[in-house]
Design an enzyme around this catalytic site. Structure first.
Site, PDB file in Angstrom:
ATOM      1  N   HIS A  19       0.928  -1.219   0.375  1.00  0.00           N
ATOM      2  CA  HIS A  19      -0.108   0.006  -0.163  1.00  0.00           C
ATOM      3  C   HIS A  19       0.763   1.367  -0.026  1.00  0.00           C
ATOM      4  CE1 HIS A  19      -3.603   2.874   0.705  1.00  0.00           C
ATOM      5  NE2 HIS A  19      -2.771   3.000   1.726  1.00  0.00           N
ATOM      6  N   ALA A  83      10.293   3.377  -3.226  1.00  0.00           N
ATOM      7  CA  ALA A  83       9.927   2.693  -1.406  1.00  0.00           C
ATOM      8  C   ALA A  83       9.301   1.599  -1.762  1.00  0.00           C
ATOM      9  CB  ALA A  83       9.177   3.510  -0.493  1.00  0.00           C
TER      10      ALA A  83
END
Length: 163
Positions: A19, A83
């Site tokens: 997410h 990331a």
């Protein structure tokens, strides 16, 4: 997003999701927008176990990135993509180093954190009553070409895009 049923989740022992926020903050959609608009100092990617409720599973791993004073939704999205790659690599490494097992993960109270649906404040229009710093964050948070930027209603009652 489409909901994954419990029956579907039961088909796999470890269903995970990546997410684009540091859960539990910013569950749901438009995570880059909310991170900038709410003046967060960092954003990132979270790997969590999937459960029937959206973005509510135990947290397995997170990678944070700083949000600069000039960050836009577009530039933050690029940082979060890196990331997410780092997060994926770490989770995969943990999986293989742990005899193909994932950790249980960190539980958290989903009821304490709101879910952001795919809706923008005021439909993407600047509220002239907002303080100047909030308007500035809103403009940066709305910058994600090719999507519409922030807009303002002019004295002629026409919408004008703010780039």
């Amino acid at each position: 997003p489409r909901k994954v049923t419990q029956k579907m989740l039961a088909l796999c022992g470890d269903c995970i999701n990546f997410h684009p926020s540091l859960l539990p903050r910013h569950r749901g959609s438009l995570t880059q927008f909310w991170s900038i608009f709410e003046d967060d100092s960092e954003a990132g990617s979270t790997c969590h176990r999937m459960v029937e409720q959206f973005d509510a599973g135990r947290i397995l791993h997170q990678v944070a990135v700083p949000i600069s004073a000039t960050e836009t939704a577009l530039s933050l999205s690029q940082k979060i993509a890196v990331a997410t790659h780092q997060c994926f690599r770490q989770v995969l490494e943990t999986f293989f180093q742990s005899n193909c097992q994932l950790p249980k993960g960190e539980e958290w109270d989903v009821n304490k954190y709101p879910y952001h649906f795919r809706k923008l404040p005021r439909g993407g229009l600047i509220d002239p009553e907002w303080p100047e710093d909030k308007i500035e964050r809103f403009i940066r948070a709305m910058y994600f070409p090719p999507f519409s930027p922030a807009k303002v209603i002019g004295p002629d009652d026409r919408e004008t895009e703010i780039l």
